[in-house]
Scaffold this motif. Structure first.
Motif, PDB file in Angstrom:
ATOM      1  N   ASP A   1      39.116  47.146  46.239  1.00  0.00           N
ATOM      2  CA  ASP A   1      40.531  46.597  46.673  1.00  0.00           C
ATOM      3  C   ASP A   1      40.526  45.047  46.806  1.00  0.00           C
ATOM      4  OD1 ASP A   1      41.202  49.457  47.009  1.00  0.00           O
ATOM      5  OD2 ASP A   1      40.941  49.382  49.075  1.00  0.00           O
ATOM      6  N   ASP A   2      39.496  44.222  46.748  1.00  0.00           N
ATOM      7  CA  ASP A   2      39.466  42.932  46.900  1.00  0.00           C
ATOM      8  C   ASP A   2      39.671  42.425  45.523  1.00  0.00           C
ATOM      9  OD1 ASP A   2      39.202  42.812  49.728  1.00  0.00           O
ATOM     10  OD2 ASP A   2      37.036  43.000  49.462  1.00  0.00           O
ATOM     11  N   VAL A   3      39.423  43.035  44.443  1.00  0.00           N
ATOM     12  CA  VAL A   3      39.622  42.411  43.189  1.00  0.00           C
ATOM     13  C   VAL A   3      41.073  42.077  42.619  1.00  0.00           C
ATOM     14  CG1 VAL A   3      39.774  43.198  40.757  1.00  0.00           C
ATOM     15  CG2 VAL A   3      38.066  44.234  41.886  1.00  0.00           C
ATOM     16  N   ASP A   4      41.277  40.784  42.373  1.00  0.00           N
ATOM     17  CA  ASP A   4      42.647  40.146  42.147  1.00  0.00           C
ATOM     18  C   ASP A   4      42.337  39.077  41.023  1.00  0.00           C
ATOM     19  OD1 ASP A   4      44.886  39.075  42.418  1.00  0.00           O
ATOM     20  OD2 ASP A   4      44.974  38.455  44.399  1.00  0.00           O
ATOM     21  N   LEU A   5      42.927  39.322  39.891  1.00  0.00           N
ATOM     22  CA  LEU A   5      42.842  38.480  38.646  1.00  0.00           C
ATOM     23  C   LEU A   5      43.658  37.463  38.987  1.00  0.00           C
ATOM     24  CD1 LEU A   5      42.849  41.481  35.662  1.00  0.00           C
ATOM     25  CD2 LEU A   5      41.044  39.837  36.460  1.00  0.00           C
ATOM     26  N   LEU A   6      44.713  37.424  39.686  1.00  0.00           N
ATOM     27  CA  LEU A   6      45.783  36.448  39.948  1.00  0.00           C
ATOM     28  C   LEU A   6      45.202  35.188  40.342  1.00  0.00           C
ATOM     29  CD1 LEU A   6      48.758  38.832  40.797  1.00  0.00           C
ATOM     30  CD2 LEU A   6      48.017  38.190  38.527  1.00  0.00           C
ATOM     31  N   LYS A   7      44.097  35.444  41.100  1.00  0.00           N
ATOM     32  CA  LYS A   7      43.301  34.250  41.943  1.00  0.00           C
ATOM     33  C   LYS A   7      42.806  32.995  40.625  1.00  0.00           C
ATOM     34  CE  LYS A   7      41.878  36.352  45.983  1.00  0.00           C
ATOM     35  NZ  LYS A   7      40.670  36.783  46.786  1.00  0.00           N
ATOM     36  N   PHE A   8      42.764  33.676  39.521  1.00  0.00           N
ATOM     37  CA  PHE A   8      42.252  32.628  38.486  1.00  0.00           C
ATOM     38  C   PHE A   8      43.261  32.151  37.522  1.00  0.00           C
ATOM     39  CE2 PHE A   8      39.107  35.784  40.073  1.00  0.00           C
ATOM     40  CZ  PHE A   8      38.163  34.998  40.590  1.00  0.00           C
ATOM     41  N   PRO A   9      43.265  31.020  36.942  1.00  0.00           N
ATOM     42  CA  PRO A   9      44.285  30.633  36.069  1.00  0.00           C
ATOM     43  C   PRO A   9      44.186  31.490  34.642  1.00  0.00           C
ATOM     44  CG  PRO A   9      42.996  28.580  36.965  1.00  0.00           C
ATOM     45  CD  PRO A   9      42.306  29.789  37.370  1.00  0.00           C
TER      46      PRO A   9
END
Length: 530
Positions: A154-162
């Motif tokens: 659940d901690d996966v979040d692609l939006l944290k990376f440019p």
């Protein structure tokens, strides 16, 4: 003191060389082997670019509006690579590197070659590099910088990376353009790595576009036909050797892993960590790696594109494409995403500043056809130009047809063959030869039903829909007819001997500065008013 040291040094070198000659050792020949790169990771390469004056640091740019257009403008100006930091909306240190290989100097640096050597010399050196190839298998390790941060579930979040909107009319932001996409062939077990575009859809999902004829697509279909999802790793910001191997710096034979090629290019094994989720090898010194799976296209797709591609066009609109479900993210502290925007070709290169495809074609033709002297390309995509020394009737057509077979994707649909007196890197001279040594009826041949890429701009939409990616190619025999070559009109040009004598006699007049000034004056001349 220095001269004494120099004499001692050369004396020792002489003894070593003599030993090699007498005892047939490899000491002497080692200095003749092709130079290879020695960058451990992307950060090593960035440091080299910085030290060489080939890097600009940019603060405060925006992924949506700034990074793409700045990359395009710097490319058109033959400017430096760009390292973006303090990207708007992202933490400081989450960086994007753009245009890392697009000019000749940076391409040479990435290969470990001298950036100042002539292009013809670089081509021969590159051919030697290809011929000397031997697989250097990856080395499995238990840890590496890429595991500094591990994010799962659940901690996966692609939006944290440019992720960048690289061109004005792109349909979304792309986190992967300089990526290495790793999949394993379920039949043979070999690991393939290719460069394909990766669009971010949401926190845990990306789109992926792979051409139907590319190895990554062939491999994933094997999983899909068995009713399975295809395990995949998306490496972002990997060492230059793996990047170059992934986008085809060598023509890998079937079953030949790009990890082996990368190990050869850097003269040491690529360090990898076995991924617990996919079983695939994670490049241990990569900046950022996504781990996941590609569900069968028949079960799940997502709108993808449009995307400005290497042809210089948006070759397709928004289309339903396969997705990757991301299950884990591994990344270094302050990760650097490697961006390779697809730019409209400025000459015969776009994403890599050295025309390695021409060098590869030259090597292949030399092995099969006598008298092939050189190969170049007018634009890319564009026209192959092959220089030969004619030896028999039909020689030019033979070289051209073989070149067509070797150009697997049909990137250059036009193939011209010219005589040895033509400068194939001068477009005007090539056009002059085509215009004066070929007849459109007798010297032009059309090859039908040749394979093309799905990104071919000339393919009508209805043909693409039915999976017809064939196109035609044109062969132009722009050589003087071999059958009456001795009777062909003589070119208006002084002989090399007479020109050399004039150069020596009038050297002060014919200096490079004067010649350049003459060309400048001619450009400034205007026609008198009518």
């Amino acid at each position: 003191m220095f001269n004494r040291f120099r004499r001692i040094f050369f004396h020792i070198c002489g003894i070593i060389c003599l030993y090699a000659i007498v005892f047939n050792e490899t000491v002497l020949t080692c200095c003749l082997e092709p130079t290879v790169m020695s960058f451990r990771d992307l950060r090593d390469f960035i440091a080299t670019l910085d030290d060489s004056g080939e890097l600009r640091h940019v603060d405060g740019a925006d992924c949506e509006h700034d990074i793409g257009v700045l990359s395009e403008l710097m490319w058109e100006r033959d400017g430096e690579a760009l390292l973006f930091d303090n990207v708007k909306g992202y933490p400081k240190g989450y960086r994007v590197l753009s245009n890392p290989f697009v000019n000749y100097r940076r391409a040479m640096l990435s290969l470990g070659f001298s950036p100042d050597q002539p292009k013809t010399e670089a081509a021969e050196k590159y051919i030697n590099l290809v011929r000397e190839y031997h697989a250097v298998k990856p080395k499995e390790v238990s840890e590496g910088p890429v595991m500094e941060n591990v994010v799962r579930g659940d901690d996966v979040d692609l939006l944290k990376f440019p992720a960048v909107k690289w061109s004005e009319h792109d349909g979304g932001r792309y986190i992967g353009t300089g990526s290495s996409i790793l999949v394993r062939d379920p039949d043979t077990g070999y690991v393939n790595s290719g460069t394909y575009r990766i669009e971010v859809h949401d926190r845990k999902t990306t789109g992926i576009y792979i051409g139907e004829a590319q190895d990554g697509s062939i491999i994933r279909r094997k999983y899909w036909e068995a009713g399975k999802s295809c395990p995949v790793l998306v490496s972002l910001g990997q060492e230059p050797a793996l990047t170059l191997a992934s986008f085809g710096i060598f023509y890998a034979a079937l079953g030949q892993s790009e990890l082996d090629i990368a190990g050869y290019l850097k003269n040491s094994p690529v360090e990898v960590i076995v991924d617990e989720l996919t079983g695939l090898p994670i490049p241990a010194r990569a900046e950022l790696v996504l781990s996941g799976e590609m569900p069968p296209q028949s079960l799940e797709t997502h709108d993808e594109g449009p995307f400005g591609e290497f042809t210089g066009y948006y070759a397709s609109g928004m289309t339903k494409m396969p997705i990757i479900k991301i299950k884990a993210i591994y990344h270094r502290y302050d990760p650097i995403n490697l961006g390779i925007p697809m730019l409209k070709p400025r000459d015969n290169v776009s994403i890599f500043g050295f025309h390695y495809q021409a060098a590869l074609l030259l090597d292949r033709l030399r092995k099969s056809v006598p008298g092939v002297l050189d190969v170049s390309s007018l634009s890319r995509p564009g026209m192959w130009v092959i220089k030969i020394r004619q030896k028999y009737s039909g020689h030019a057509r033979e070289a051209a047809r073989l070149a067509s077979l070797y150009d697997r994707g049909g990137i250059n649909k036009y193939i011209a063959v010219v005589d040895e007196d033509v400068d194939i890197r001068n477009p005007l001279e090539v056009i002059w030869a085509v215009s004066t040594r070929s007849d459109p009826v007798d010297d032009v041949e059309i090859l039908k039903n040749c394979h093309a890429t799905e990104l071919e701009p000339c393919l009508p939409a209805e043909r693409k829909k039915r999976g017809d990616y064939s196109c035609s190619r044109i062969i132009i025999d722009a050589c003087r007819p071999f059958e009456w070559i001795d009777q062909f009109p003589r070119v208006v040009r002084y002989s090399d001997e007479v020109r050399a004598a004039a150069q020596k006699k009038w050297s002060q007049l014919l200096t490079a500065d004067n010649a350049a000034r003459t060309r400048e004056l001619l450009r400034e001349q205007t026609l008198p008013p009518m």
